[in-house]
Design a protein around this motif. Structure first.
Motif, short mmCIF file in Angstrom:
data_model
loop_
_atom_site.label_atom_id
_atom_site.label_comp_id
_atom_site.label_asym_id
_atom_site.label_seq_id
_atom_site.Cartn_x
_atom_site.Cartn_y
_atom_site.Cartn_z
N MET A 1 105.97 -11.84 -33.76
CA MET A 1 105.88 -12.41 -32.38
C MET A 1 105.94 -10.99 -31.28
O MET A 1 107.02 -10.40 -31.47
N GLN A 2 105.31 -11.18 -30.19
CA GLN A 2 105.38 -10.19 -29.30
C GLN A 2 106.18 -10.58 -28.32
O GLN A 2 106.32 -11.74 -27.85
N LYS A 3 106.88 -9.57 -27.91
CA LYS A 3 107.99 -10.01 -26.68
C LYS A 3 107.52 -10.35 -25.48
O LYS A 3 106.39 -9.53 -25.09
N ARG A 4 107.85 -11.10 -24.81
CA ARG A 4 107.41 -11.39 -23.33
C ARG A 4 107.85 -10.08 -22.57
O ARG A 4 109.09 -9.95 -22.80
N VAL A 5 107.09 -9.80 -21.51
CA VAL A 5 107.65 -8.73 -20.61
C VAL A 5 107.70 -9.54 -19.10
O VAL A 5 106.74 -9.79 -18.86
N VAL A 6 108.95 -9.04 -18.43
CA VAL A 6 108.88 -9.60 -16.95
C VAL A 6 109.00 -8.42 -16.38
O VAL A 6 109.71 -7.33 -16.55
N VAL A 7 108.32 -8.29 -15.16
CA VAL A 7 108.33 -7.26 -14.38
C VAL A 7 109.19 -7.62 -12.93
O VAL A 7 108.72 -8.68 -12.51
N LYS A 8 109.99 -6.80 -12.65
CA LYS A 8 110.65 -7.07 -11.30
C LYS A 8 111.30 -5.80 -10.68
O LYS A 8 110.75 -4.91 -11.16
N PHE A 9 111.66 -6.06 -9.39
CA PHE A 9 112.13 -4.83 -8.76
C PHE A 9 113.72 -4.78 -8.80
O PHE A 9 114.45 -5.78 -8.80
N ILE A 10 114.12 -3.49 -8.66
CA ILE A 10 115.56 -3.29 -8.74
C ILE A 10 116.41 -4.01 -7.80
O ILE A 10 117.56 -4.38 -7.98
N ASN A 11 115.88 -4.13 -6.78
CA ASN A 11 116.78 -4.63 -5.30
C ASN A 11 115.72 -5.66 -4.48
O ASN A 11 114.72 -5.26 -4.55
N ASP A 12 116.15 -6.31 -3.48
CA ASP A 12 115.57 -7.00 -2.57
C ASP A 12 114.93 -5.97 -1.56
O ASP A 12 113.86 -6.23 -1.10
N GLU A 13 115.40 -4.82 -1.51
CA GLU A 13 115.02 -3.87 -0.41
C GLU A 13 113.50 -3.33 -1.00
O GLU A 13 112.60 -3.34 0.01
N ILE A 14 113.60 -2.96 -2.21
CA ILE A 14 112.46 -2.43 -2.72
C ILE A 14 111.39 -3.36 -2.76
O ILE A 14 110.01 -3.31 -2.68
N GLU A 15 111.64 -4.75 -3.33
CA GLU A 15 110.76 -5.86 -3.27
C GLU A 15 110.35 -5.91 -2.05
O GLU A 15 109.16 -6.27 -1.73
N ASN A 16 110.99 -6.22 -0.96
CA ASN A 16 110.32 -6.35 0.43
C ASN A 16 109.64 -5.42 0.78
O ASN A 16 108.73 -5.71 1.54
N GLU A 17 109.80 -4.12 0.71
CA GLU A 17 108.86 -3.09 1.06
C GLU A 17 107.72 -3.19 0.38
O GLU A 17 106.50 -3.12 1.08
N PHE A 18 107.80 -3.73 -0.88
CA PHE A 18 106.49 -3.98 -1.71
C PHE A 18 105.70 -5.22 -0.97
O PHE A 18 104.44 -5.02 -0.42
N LEU A 19 106.44 -6.31 -0.82
CA LEU A 19 105.80 -7.48 -0.19
C LEU A 19 105.51 -7.33 1.13
O LEU A 19 104.28 -7.90 1.67
N ASN A 20 105.94 -6.32 1.99
CA ASN A 20 105.62 -6.14 3.18
C ASN A 20 104.38 -5.29 3.36
O ASN A 20 103.68 -5.02 4.65
N LEU A 21 103.87 -4.62 2.36
CA LEU A 21 102.65 -3.87 2.42
C LEU A 21 101.44 -4.90 2.72
O LEU A 21 101.28 -6.05 2.13
N PRO A 22 100.37 -4.52 3.58
CA PRO A 22 99.35 -5.12 3.65
C PRO A 22 98.55 -5.75 2.20
O PRO A 22 98.57 -4.62 1.64
#
Length: 108
Positions: A1-22
């Protein structure tokens, strides 16, 4: 069985920087593409030698890191961890839009 892979950002700051990109931003499109590739193959990036992992990462308990080219000048850095047998977590640590910043972080 292959493991499920979850991708996340290390913190809200990095995630918000990504989400705020057009949505049509080239970097955002490339990061989305990379996130899908990591889900398919967590080792998609190039492994960074343990001796080159910056102390900034090591002090957070990060003992492995991978880099992926976003463009000729840009790099994305992520790490892998596994809290259980069925799942791998790929955590995006940061990305550099200037190669000079990447070189500075890694002491090149």
């Amino acid at each position: 069985m292959q493991k499920r892979v979850v991708v996340k950002f290390i913190n809200d700051e990095i995630e918000n920087e990504f989400l705020n990109l057009p949505d049509n931003d080239r970097t955002k499109k490339k990061i989305n593409w990379i996130m899908e590739r990591i889900k398919e193959n967590p080792n998609f990036g190039q492994l960074i030698s343990k001796k080159l992992i910056p102390n900034k990462y090591k002090t957070k308990g990060i003992d492995n890191a991978f880099w992926i080219e976003l463009s000729k000048e840009s790099r994305l850095i992520y790490t892998l961890s596994s809290e259980n047998r069925d799942e791998i977590t790929a955590t995006i640590l940061e990305w550099f839009t200037r190669h000079k910043d990447y070189e500075r972080r890694f002491g090149y």
